[in-house]
Motif scaffolding. Structure first.
Motif, short mmCIF file in Angstrom:
data_model
loop_
_atom_site.label_atom_id
_atom_site.label_comp_id
_atom_site.label_asym_id
_atom_site.label_seq_id
_atom_site.Cartn_x
_atom_site.Cartn_y
_atom_site.Cartn_z
N ARG A 81 0.84 -1.20 0.00
CA ARG A 81 0.00 0.00 0.00
C ARG A 81 0.87 1.24 0.00
O ARG A 81 1.78 1.36 0.83
CB ARG A 81 -0.88 0.05 1.25
CG ARG A 81 -1.86 -1.08 1.36
CD ARG A 81 -2.53 -1.03 2.71
NE ARG A 81 -1.51 -1.19 3.74
CZ ARG A 81 -1.62 -1.97 4.80
NH1 ARG A 81 -2.72 -2.63 5.02
NH2 ARG A 81 -0.65 -2.07 5.68
N PRO A 82 0.60 2.20 -0.88
CA PRO A 82 1.32 3.47 -0.82
C PRO A 82 0.85 4.27 0.39
O PRO A 82 -0.35 4.47 0.57
CB PRO A 82 0.95 4.16 -2.13
CG PRO A 82 -0.35 3.54 -2.54
CD PRO A 82 -0.37 2.16 -1.96
N VAL A 83 1.80 4.70 1.24
CA VAL A 83 1.43 5.38 2.47
C VAL A 83 2.11 6.73 2.66
O VAL A 83 1.73 7.49 3.56
CB VAL A 83 1.69 4.48 3.70
CG1 VAL A 83 0.83 3.23 3.65
CG2 VAL A 83 3.16 4.10 3.81
N GLY A 84 3.08 7.06 1.83
CA GLY A 84 3.75 8.35 1.95
C GLY A 84 4.43 8.73 0.65
O GLY A 84 4.78 7.86 -0.16
N LEU A 85 4.60 10.03 0.46
CA LEU A 85 5.19 10.55 -0.77
C LEU A 85 6.10 11.72 -0.44
O LEU A 85 5.75 12.58 0.37
CB LEU A 85 4.09 11.02 -1.71
CG LEU A 85 4.50 11.65 -3.03
CD1 LEU A 85 5.11 10.61 -3.96
CD2 LEU A 85 3.29 12.30 -3.70
N LEU A 86 7.27 11.74 -1.06
CA LEU A 86 8.20 12.86 -0.96
C LEU A 86 8.55 13.30 -2.37
O LEU A 86 8.95 12.47 -3.19
CB LEU A 86 9.47 12.44 -0.22
CG LEU A 86 10.62 13.45 -0.25
CD1 LEU A 86 10.29 14.69 0.54
CD2 LEU A 86 11.90 12.82 0.28
N ASN A 87 8.39 14.58 -2.64
CA ASN A 87 8.78 15.15 -3.93
C ASN A 87 9.97 16.08 -3.71
O ASN A 87 9.99 16.86 -2.76
CB ASN A 87 7.65 15.99 -4.54
CG ASN A 87 6.45 15.17 -4.87
OD1 ASN A 87 5.52 15.13 -4.09
ND2 ASN A 87 6.45 14.52 -6.00
N LEU A 88 10.93 15.98 -4.60
CA LEU A 88 12.04 16.92 -4.68
C LEU A 88 12.01 17.48 -6.09
O LEU A 88 12.14 16.73 -7.06
CB LEU A 88 13.37 16.22 -4.40
CG LEU A 88 13.50 15.69 -2.98
CD1 LEU A 88 14.66 14.73 -2.86
CD2 LEU A 88 13.66 16.83 -2.00
N ALA A 89 11.80 18.79 -6.19
CA ALA A 89 11.58 19.39 -7.50
C ALA A 89 12.37 20.68 -7.66
O ALA A 89 12.15 21.64 -6.91
CB ALA A 89 10.09 19.68 -7.69
N PRO A 90 13.28 20.71 -8.63
CA PRO A 90 13.97 21.97 -8.93
C PRO A 90 12.96 23.01 -9.41
O PRO A 90 12.04 22.68 -10.16
CB PRO A 90 14.95 21.59 -10.05
CG PRO A 90 15.07 20.11 -9.98
CD PRO A 90 13.75 19.61 -9.46
N ASN A 91 13.12 24.25 -8.97
CA ASN A 91 12.21 25.30 -9.43
C ASN A 91 12.95 26.27 -10.36
O ASN A 91 14.13 26.10 -10.65
CB ASN A 91 11.54 26.03 -8.25
CG ASN A 91 12.53 26.77 -7.37
OD1 ASN A 91 13.59 27.20 -7.81
ND2 ASN A 91 12.17 26.95 -6.11
#
Length: 174
Positions: A81-91
């Motif tokens: 089950r997917p339970v967490g998400l982390l995004n790292l995104a250059p702006n």
């Protein structure tokens, strides 16, 4: 999902307290993010986006949660089950924005720190400054960020939000 990117964040087999962390892309990633969003209440989604958000099935929300094509999305999995998400995104300014979301029923189980530790060990992000926008009253996330082996500084304050810079220090977590 990308090949060769699966691993438990501390090098051991995943368990309920040690989720499997996947780097996600494409259609498979989109489906997993949709499943995660369905596990998040409106308050969690509103906190993630700093505004009220329509139901989790909203395709715009799912696209935003996946992040931009030049970013990285790490998903924590617990028993499939997917339970967490982390995004790292250059702006546009060359900074790397950090964003977290943990499903309501899995909060306070180490999911967010597992995602962060995993991401900070990735050579793409190890020596980069990261930026996070946090509500001033979100003491849980502020404490989580301060527990990392990084110097955390407030670099800007807007009504209802703090803009934090997390700089690498190379030292042990505080």
């Amino acid at each position: 999902m990308t090949g060769g990117q699966e691993s438990a964040y501390d090098g051991t087999a995943p368990t309920a307290s040690r989720p499997l962390i996947l780097e996600i892309t494409g259609c498979a990633g989109r489906r997993l993010v949709a499943r995660l969003a369905a596990r998040c209440g409106s308050a969690a989604l509103a906190a993630r986006f700093f505004r009220p958000v329509r139901p989790a099935g909203n395709l715009d929300v799912i696209g935003l949660l996946l992040g931009p094509a030049d970013g990285t999305a790490f998903l924590a999995m617990d028993g499939g089950r997917p339970v967490g998400l982390l995004n790292l995104a250059p702006n546009e300014a060359g900074e790397v924005d950090l964003a977290l979301l943990v499903a309501d029923a899995w909060r306070r189980r180490g999911i967010a720190i597992g995602l962060l530790v995993h991401a900070l060990a990735d050579p793409r992000w190890t020596d980069r400054d990261l930026y996070a926008t946090v509500r001033p009253d979100n003491t849980a996330v502020r404490g989580l960020l301060r527990s990392l082996p990084r110097v955390v500084r407030v670099v800007d304050i807007s009504p209802g939000e703090l803009y934090l810079k997390l700089s690498p220090t190379g030292g042990p977590p505080r």
